[in-house]
Design a protein around this motif. Structure first.
Motif, mmCIF file in Angstrom:
data_model
loop_
_atom_site.group_PDB
_atom_site.id
_atom_site.type_symbol
_atom_site.label_atom_id
_atom_site.label_comp_id
_atom_site.label_asym_id
_atom_site.label_seq_id
_atom_site.Cartn_x
_atom_site.Cartn_y
_atom_site.Cartn_z
ATOM 1 N N TRP A 10 35.887 -87.767 90.221
ATOM 2 C CA TRP A 10 35.004 -88.203 89.133
ATOM 3 C C TRP A 10 35.256 -87.399 87.862
ATOM 4 O O TRP A 10 35.289 -87.959 86.761
ATOM 5 N N LEU A 11 35.467 -86.096 87.988
ATOM 6 C CA LEU A 11 35.727 -85.273 86.812
ATOM 7 C C LEU A 11 37.082 -85.601 86.194
ATOM 8 O O LEU A 11 37.228 -85.590 84.964
ATOM 9 N N LEU A 12 38.070 -85.899 87.026
ATOM 10 C CA LEU A 12 39.370 -86.298 86.496
ATOM 11 C C LEU A 12 39.257 -87.622 85.734
ATOM 12 O O LEU A 12 39.818 -87.778 84.641
ATOM 13 N N MET A 99 38.556 -77.203 83.143
ATOM 14 C CA MET A 99 39.252 -76.815 81.920
ATOM 15 C C MET A 99 39.769 -78.034 81.173
ATOM 16 O O MET A 99 39.594 -78.161 79.950
ATOM 17 N N MET A 100 40.374 -78.989 81.891
ATOM 18 C CA MET A 100 40.893 -80.185 81.242
ATOM 19 C C MET A 100 39.775 -81.053 80.683
ATOM 20 O O MET A 100 39.878 -81.613 79.585
ATOM 21 N N PHE A 101 38.697 -81.180 81.433
ATOM 22 C CA PHE A 101 37.541 -81.946 80.967
ATOM 23 C C PHE A 101 37.037 -81.396 79.641
ATOM 24 O O PHE A 101 36.822 -82.142 78.671
ATOM 25 N N GLN A 102 36.896 -80.091 79.556
ATOM 26 C CA GLN A 102 36.398 -79.463 78.341
ATOM 27 C C GLN A 102 37.422 -79.479 77.212
ATOM 28 O O GLN A 102 37.052 -79.518 76.033
ATOM 29 N N LEU A 103 38.696 -79.462 77.553
ATOM 30 C CA LEU A 103 39.747 -79.535 76.538
ATOM 31 C C LEU A 103 39.578 -80.782 75.674
ATOM 32 O O LEU A 103 39.690 -80.721 74.442
ATOM 33 N N PHE A 104 39.285 -81.906 76.313
ATOM 34 C CA PHE A 104 39.183 -83.154 75.569
ATOM 35 C C PHE A 104 37.929 -83.206 74.702
ATOM 36 O O PHE A 104 37.879 -83.946 73.708
ATOM 37 N N ALA A 220 28.939 -83.517 88.622
ATOM 38 C CA ALA A 220 28.636 -83.860 90.014
ATOM 39 C C ALA A 220 28.398 -85.360 90.087
ATOM 40 O O ALA A 220 28.204 -86.032 89.071
ATOM 41 N N LEU A 221 28.423 -85.873 91.318
ATOM 42 C CA LEU A 221 28.021 -87.260 91.555
ATOM 43 C C LEU A 221 26.591 -87.235 92.075
ATOM 44 O O LEU A 221 26.342 -87.221 93.283
ATOM 45 N N ASN A 222 25.655 -87.180 91.140
ATOM 46 C CA ASN A 222 24.253 -87.019 91.521
ATOM 47 C C ASN A 222 23.364 -87.848 90.593
ATOM 48 O O ASN A 222 23.840 -88.643 89.789
#
Length: 398
Positions: A10-12, A99-104, A220-222
């Motif tokens: 999900w994060l990817l 890190m990649m999520f926040q990079l964008f 998270a998946l919540n």
């Protein structure tokens, strides 16, 4: 902790959705400028993506998420991504994915700032400005709100970037527009959008990507991710209709009014996406649509050439959303109670964090822009501006 493949996936996916927002901004802005500067605006979005990617890996990530130094900035423990693992650590997903999520997020924030310099910025100057701005402005504000800095310690809650992305970029755009000055012919000639369908496509990509931007920030998946997903769409829809009707009252309901309202609604819900109910999200989005529309009119009346309204939409929308978070946050939804539930201290914390981000972003950007303008110069020449940035900066035609 064991790797949770569902959360990691999900994060990817969310990271990819946020990444798509950067060229989405480029298309949105590109459609709003004149044809001779169309390629330039899209190219700036790709430049932002590339620059942010390298800056984030080298130093940005550690300045934001490294162990706190005095509540102001992160230390250099993660310099060059040292110790940032691809294996699950204390969370159920690898730090490298986070890190990649926040990079964008960093990439789309600096891309929004290009609104201030549309049709008149030298590419070389923008590259230097962007690297300095990401390091000196974005990273400290992101650390304050998300990395364990003073604002987070004080109690600021910012689900997906009301202060970090929206206020930061919007008021930076205002400051930079004041430094670089108006486009040639502004207020004298019509500087109309050359391709509205392209702008609408860019806005559609932003709406699409914003689901990852907000829902992904639950990490998270919540229930928080689900609520954020629903609230994002609800606020966008309310903002669309509110801006449309407000502009219809003064003239005709243009397609640009609709998508501008959608963006305003999503901007405003960003800081509280996982903290409020869907009905409150509709209210927040509707207020944002009207507020940002009238802020755009104020900008026009003041003859301020903050060309593509990052200040009116992102700056003022983000400010409203961050303050609204402190008012409407519901403990039953996200675990935080706002002023409406008797917790006035939450509003105070969010207000202090919002106005601190506003002041710092504006002042620091003005200083950086002024120094660069007086040394290397920010603007192209008058002749180059007349010919257009597509030809003079990129040697291409749309």
């Amino acid at each position: 902790m064991a790797l949770d493949t569902g959360v990691t996936c999900w994060l990817l996916v969310s990271a990819v959705l946020v990444m798509l927002m950067t060229p989405g901004v480029g298309l949105f802005y590109g459609g709003l400028v004149r044809k001779k500067n169309f390629i330039s605006m899209i190219a700036l979005s790709f430049v932002c993506l590339a620059l942010a990617s390298i800056q984030w890996i080298l130093i940005g990530y550690t300045l934001v998420f490294g162990p706190d130094v005095g509540g102001v900035i992160g230390n250099l423990n993660y310099l060059g991504l040292t110790g940032v693992s691809a294996e699950a650590g204390s969370a159920s997903f690898p730090p490298l994915v986070f890190m990649m999520f926040q990079l964008f997020f960093a990439a789309v924030t600096i891309t929004i700032v290009t609104s201030a310099v549309a049709e008149r910025i030298k590419l070389s100057s923008f590259i230097i400005f962007s690297l300095i701005w990401l390091t000196v402005v974005y990273c400290p504000i992101a650390h304050w709100a998300w990395g364990g800095g003073w604002a987070q310690q004080m109690g600021l809650i910012d689900f997906a970037g009301g202060t970090v992305v929206e206020i930061c970029s919007g008021f930076a755009a205002l400051a930079l527009a004041l430094v670089i000055g108006k486009r040639a012919g502004f207020g004298e000639h019509a500087l109309e959008p050359h391709n509205i369908p392209i702008a609408l496509l860019g806005a559609a990509l932003l709406w699409f990507g914003w689901f990852g931007f907000n829902a992904g920030s639950a990490l998270a998946l919540n229930s928080s991710a689900i609520v954020a997903f629903v609230n994002t769409n609800s606020a966008a829809a309310a903002g669309t209709l509110a801006w449309m009707f407000a502009s219809w009252y003064r003239g005709k309901p243009s397609s640009l009014s609709m998508v501008s309202g959608a963006i305003a609604g999503m901007v405003a819900i960003t800081p509280c996406a996982g903290f409020v109910t869907p009905l409150v999200a509709v209210l927040i989005g509707a207020v944002a649509g009207v507020l940002c529309y009238y802020m755009m009119l104020v900008r026009i009346q003041k003859s301020l050439d903050e060309s593509l309204d990052a200040w009116a939409i992102h700056g003022m929308g983000g400010l409203w959303g961050t303050l609204a978070t402190g008012v409407f946050a519901a403990a039953a939804i996200g675990g935080f109670a706002g002023w409406m539930e008797g917790n006035s201290s939450q509003f105070v914390a969010n207000a202090l964090g919002a106005f601190a981000a506003l002041a710092y972003s504006f002042a620091a950007t003005w200083i950086i822009g002024t120094v660069l303008d007086r040394t290397i110069g920010l603007r192209v020449t008058e002749d180059e501006e007349y010919v257009g940035l597509d030809i003079c900066q990129h040697g291409e035609r749309a």
